[in-house]
Write a protein that holds these residues in place. Structure first.
Motif, PDB file in Angstrom:
ATOM      1  N   MET A  31       0.827  -1.198   0.000  1.00  0.00           N
ATOM      2  CA  MET A  31       0.000   0.000   0.000  1.00  0.00           C
ATOM      3  C   MET A  31       0.863   1.251   0.000  1.00  0.00           C
ATOM      4  SD  MET A  31      -2.797   1.220   2.842  1.00  0.00           S
ATOM      5  CE  MET A  31      -3.998  -0.016   2.432  1.00  0.00           C
ATOM      6  N   THR A  32       0.370   2.267  -0.676  1.00  0.00           N
ATOM      7  CA  THR A  32       0.964   3.595  -0.648  1.00  0.00           C
ATOM      8  C   THR A  32      -0.075   4.542  -0.071  1.00  0.00           C
ATOM      9  OG1 THR A  32       2.355   3.162  -2.570  1.00  0.00           O
ATOM     10  CG2 THR A  32       1.915   5.472  -2.049  1.00  0.00           C
ATOM     11  N   VAL A  33       0.346   5.377   0.868  1.00  0.00           N
ATOM     12  CA  VAL A  33      -0.544   6.354   1.481  1.00  0.00           C
ATOM     13  C   VAL A  33       0.031   7.739   1.234  1.00  0.00           C
ATOM     14  CG1 VAL A  33      -1.567   7.203   3.632  1.00  0.00           C
ATOM     15  CG2 VAL A  33      -1.296   4.747   3.272  1.00  0.00           C
ATOM     16  N   LYS A  34      -0.791   8.616   0.683  1.00  0.00           N
ATOM     17  CA  LYS A  34      -0.420  10.023   0.471  1.00  0.00           C
ATOM     18  C   LYS A  34      -1.381  10.879   1.285  1.00  0.00           C
ATOM     19  CE  LYS A  34       0.938   9.308  -4.332  1.00  0.00           C
ATOM     20  NZ  LYS A  34       0.641   9.695  -5.736  1.00  0.00           N
ATOM     21  N   ILE A  35      -0.814  11.779   2.083  1.00  0.00           N
ATOM     22  CA  ILE A  35      -1.630  12.735   2.833  1.00  0.00           C
ATOM     23  C   ILE A  35      -1.252  14.114   2.316  1.00  0.00           C
ATOM     24  CG2 ILE A  35      -2.277  13.618   5.098  1.00  0.00           C
ATOM     25  CD1 ILE A  35      -1.211  10.903   6.211  1.00  0.00           C
ATOM     26  N   PHE A  36      -2.238  14.838   1.842  1.00  0.00           N
ATOM     27  CA  PHE A  36      -1.992  16.121   1.217  1.00  0.00           C
ATOM     28  C   PHE A  36      -2.105  17.245   2.234  1.00  0.00           C
ATOM     29  CE2 PHE A  36      -3.229  13.174  -2.024  1.00  0.00           C
ATOM     30  CZ  PHE A  36      -2.343  13.443  -3.052  1.00  0.00           C
ATOM     31  N   ALA A  37      -1.357  18.307   2.008  1.00  0.00           N
ATOM     32  CA  ALA A  37      -1.290  19.426   2.944  1.00  0.00           C
ATOM     33  C   ALA A  37      -2.652  20.077   3.143  1.00  0.00           C
ATOM     34  CB  ALA A  37      -0.263  20.461   2.468  1.00  0.00           C
ATOM     35  N   ASP A  42      -2.222  19.813  -4.560  1.00  0.00           N
ATOM     36  CA  ASP A  42      -1.624  18.485  -4.591  1.00  0.00           C
ATOM     37  C   ASP A  42      -0.295  18.449  -3.840  1.00  0.00           C
ATOM     38  OD1 ASP A  42      -3.680  17.323  -5.995  1.00  0.00           O
ATOM     39  OD2 ASP A  42      -2.767  17.661  -7.949  1.00  0.00           O
ATOM     40  N   GLN A  43      -0.075  19.415  -2.956  1.00  0.00           N
ATOM     41  CA  GLN A  43       1.160  19.444  -2.178  1.00  0.00           C
ATOM     42  C   GLN A  43       1.115  18.329  -1.133  1.00  0.00           C
ATOM     43  OE1 GLN A  43       2.008  23.106  -0.177  1.00  0.00           O
ATOM     44  NE2 GLN A  43       3.673  22.207   1.007  1.00  0.00           N
ATOM     45  N   LEU A  44       2.100  17.418  -1.209  1.00  0.00           N
ATOM     46  CA  LEU A  44       2.148  16.300  -0.275  1.00  0.00           C
ATOM     47  C   LEU A  44       2.672  16.736   1.078  1.00  0.00           C
ATOM     48  CD1 LEU A  44       3.534  13.288  -2.322  1.00  0.00           C
ATOM     49  CD2 LEU A  44       1.293  13.512  -1.284  1.00  0.00           C
ATOM     50  N   ASP A  45       2.017  16.249   2.106  1.00  0.00           N
ATOM     51  CA  ASP A  45       2.470  16.452   3.477  1.00  0.00           C
ATOM     52  C   ASP A  45       3.201  15.199   3.947  1.00  0.00           C
ATOM     53  OD1 ASP A  45       2.804  17.782   5.868  1.00  0.00           O
ATOM     54  OD2 ASP A  45       0.826  17.284   6.631  1.00  0.00           O
ATOM     55  N   VAL A  46       2.637  14.036   3.642  1.00  0.00           N
ATOM     56  CA  VAL A  46       3.229  12.761   4.037  1.00  0.00           C
ATOM     57  C   VAL A  46       3.077  11.771   2.887  1.00  0.00           C
ATOM     58  CG1 VAL A  46       3.089  10.824   5.673  1.00  0.00           C
ATOM     59  CG2 VAL A  46       2.624  13.142   6.470  1.00  0.00           C
ATOM     60  N   LEU A  47       4.133  11.022   2.611  1.00  0.00           N
ATOM     61  CA  LEU A  47       4.110   9.967   1.603  1.00  0.00           C
ATOM     62  C   LEU A  47       4.749   8.729   2.206  1.00  0.00           C
ATOM     63  CD1 LEU A  47       3.852   8.811  -1.289  1.00  0.00           C
ATOM     64  CD2 LEU A  47       6.091   9.822  -1.759  1.00  0.00           C
ATOM     65  N   ARG A  70      -0.487  10.028  11.494  1.00  0.00           N
ATOM     66  CA  ARG A  70      -0.996  11.313  11.986  1.00  0.00           C
ATOM     67  C   ARG A  70       0.117  12.127  12.627  1.00  0.00           C
ATOM     68  NH1 ARG A  70      -6.509   9.317  14.699  1.00  0.00           N
ATOM     69  NH2 ARG A  70      -7.780   9.286  12.819  1.00  0.00           N
ATOM     70  N   LEU A  71       1.003  11.469  13.342  1.00  0.00           N
ATOM     71  CA  LEU A  71       2.121  12.175  13.977  1.00  0.00           C
ATOM     72  C   LEU A  71       3.057  12.786  12.943  1.00  0.00           C
ATOM     73  CD1 LEU A  71       3.050   9.784  16.902  1.00  0.00           C
ATOM     74  CD2 LEU A  71       1.818  11.950  17.022  1.00  0.00           C
ATOM     75  N   ARG A  72       3.153  12.176  11.776  1.00  0.00           N
ATOM     76  CA  ARG A  72       4.044  12.691  10.727  1.00  0.00           C
ATOM     77  C   ARG A  72       3.597  14.065  10.234  1.00  0.00           C
ATOM     78  NH1 ARG A  72       5.889   9.296  12.998  1.00  0.00           N
ATOM     79  NH2 ARG A  72       6.908   7.447  12.265  1.00  0.00           N
ATOM     80  N   GLN A  73       2.351  14.394  10.456  1.00  0.00           N
ATOM     81  CA  GLN A  73       1.842  15.691  10.035  1.00  0.00           C
ATOM     82  C   GLN A  73       2.340  16.805  10.949  1.00  0.00           C
ATOM     83  OE1 GLN A  73      -2.413  15.623   8.810  1.00  0.00           O
ATOM     84  NE2 GLN A  73      -2.274  13.500   9.487  1.00  0.00           N
ATOM     85  N   HIS A  74       2.899  16.431  12.091  1.00  0.00           N
ATOM     86  CA  HIS A  74       3.423  17.378  13.071  1.00  0.00           C
ATOM     87  C   HIS A  74       4.884  17.023  13.307  1.00  0.00           C
ATOM     88  CE1 HIS A  74      -0.743  18.372  13.697  1.00  0.00           C
ATOM     89  NE2 HIS A  74      -0.980  17.097  13.887  1.00  0.00           N
ATOM     90  N   PRO A  75       5.811  17.595  12.539  1.00  0.00           N
ATOM     91  CA  PRO A  75       7.206  17.142  12.543  1.00  0.00           C
ATOM     92  C   PRO A  75       7.882  17.150  13.914  1.00  0.00           C
ATOM     93  CG  PRO A  75       6.886  18.974  11.022  1.00  0.00           C
ATOM     94  CD  PRO A  75       5.575  18.704  11.664  1.00  0.00           C
ATOM     95  N   MET A  76       7.459  17.954  14.835  1.00  0.00           N
ATOM     96  CA  MET A  76       8.105  18.004  16.136  1.00  0.00           C
ATOM     97  C   MET A  76       7.617  16.879  17.056  1.00  0.00           C
ATOM     98  SD  MET A  76      10.099  20.403  15.597  1.00  0.00           S
ATOM     99  CE  MET A  76      10.829  20.640  17.198  1.00  0.00           C
ATOM    100  N   ALA A  77       6.607  16.140  16.645  1.00  0.00           N
ATOM    101  CA  ALA A  77       5.984  15.153  17.519  1.00  0.00           C
ATOM    102  C   ALA A  77       6.521  13.733  17.318  1.00  0.00           C
ATOM    103  CB  ALA A  77       4.474  15.165  17.306  1.00  0.00           C
ATOM    104  N   PHE A  78       7.583  13.559  16.513  1.00  0.00           N
ATOM    105  CA  PHE A  78       8.097  12.211  16.321  1.00  0.00           C
ATOM    106  C   PHE A  78       9.617  12.209  16.300  1.00  0.00           C
ATOM    107  CE2 PHE A  78       8.061  13.849  12.055  1.00  0.00           C
ATOM    108  CZ  PHE A  78       9.126  13.241  11.432  1.00  0.00           C
ATOM    109  N   GLU A  79      10.161  11.035  16.525  1.00  0.00           N
ATOM    110  CA  GLU A  79      11.599  10.875  16.475  1.00  0.00           C
ATOM    111  C   GLU A  79      12.001  10.515  15.056  1.00  0.00           C
ATOM    112  OE1 GLU A  79      12.901   8.152  19.480  1.00  0.00           O
ATOM    113  OE2 GLU A  79      11.344   8.853  20.841  1.00  0.00           O
ATOM    114  N   PRO A  80      13.113  11.046  14.544  1.00  0.00           N
ATOM    115  CA  PRO A  80      13.476  10.855  13.141  1.00  0.00           C
ATOM    116  C   PRO A  80      13.875   9.436  12.766  1.00  0.00           C
ATOM    117  CG  PRO A  80      15.142  12.113  14.305  1.00  0.00           C
ATOM    118  CD  PRO A  80      13.998  11.941  15.241  1.00  0.00           C
ATOM    119  N   ARG A  81      14.018   8.521  13.703  1.00  0.00           N
ATOM    120  CA  ARG A  81      14.456   7.172  13.349  1.00  0.00           C
ATOM    121  C   ARG A  81      13.344   6.323  12.734  1.00  0.00           C
ATOM    122  NH1 ARG A  81      14.401   6.344  19.269  1.00  0.00           N
ATOM    123  NH2 ARG A  81      12.581   5.095  19.691  1.00  0.00           N
ATOM    124  N   HIS A  82      12.095   6.794  12.755  1.00  0.00           N
ATOM    125  CA  HIS A  82      10.985   6.034  12.189  1.00  0.00           C
ATOM    126  C   HIS A  82      11.144   5.916  10.683  1.00  0.00           C
ATOM    127  CE1 HIS A  82       8.819   5.779  15.925  1.00  0.00           C
ATOM    128  NE2 HIS A  82       9.050   7.059  16.113  1.00  0.00           N
TER     129      HIS A  82
END
Length: 88
Positions: A31-37, A42-47, A70-82
């Motif tokens: 599966m591919t998931v695209k979340i738009f801004a 068509d500006q991608l927020d998360v791919l 959902r956390l990826r939409q808020h860059p400060m809310a996750f650790e970059p190792r994901h």
């Protein structure tokens, strides 16, 4: 997979409302998931690509996918190792 591709896409896509989300499911169940801004552009927020959808059989598995996205939409809310990435 217990859910049909249409049901799975509908659950995931509607979980990101009011943002626009687009899921595509390949024949190999990747599966591919695209979340738009926003809903206007068509500006991608998360791919995220290469999600193994064969294990998305119920609410728990789907929530385990949606929560981190959902956390990826808020860059400060996750650790970059994901592994889930942010589109540029």
């Amino acid at each position: 997979m217990f859910l049909s591709a249409l049901e799975l896409r509908n659950i995931i896509e509607s979980s990101f409302l009011p943002k626009r989300c687009q899921c595509t499911l390949a024949p190999d169940l990747s599966m591919t998931v695209k979340i738009f801004a926003d809903g206007q552009t068509d500006q991608l927020d998360v791919l995220v690509t290469g999600i193994d959808a064969s294990g998305l059989n119920g609410c728990r598995e789907i929530n385990e996918l949606i929560g981190p996205l959902r956390l990826r939409q808020h860059p400060m809310a996750f650790e970059p190792r994901h592994k889930v990435g942010r589109a540029l």
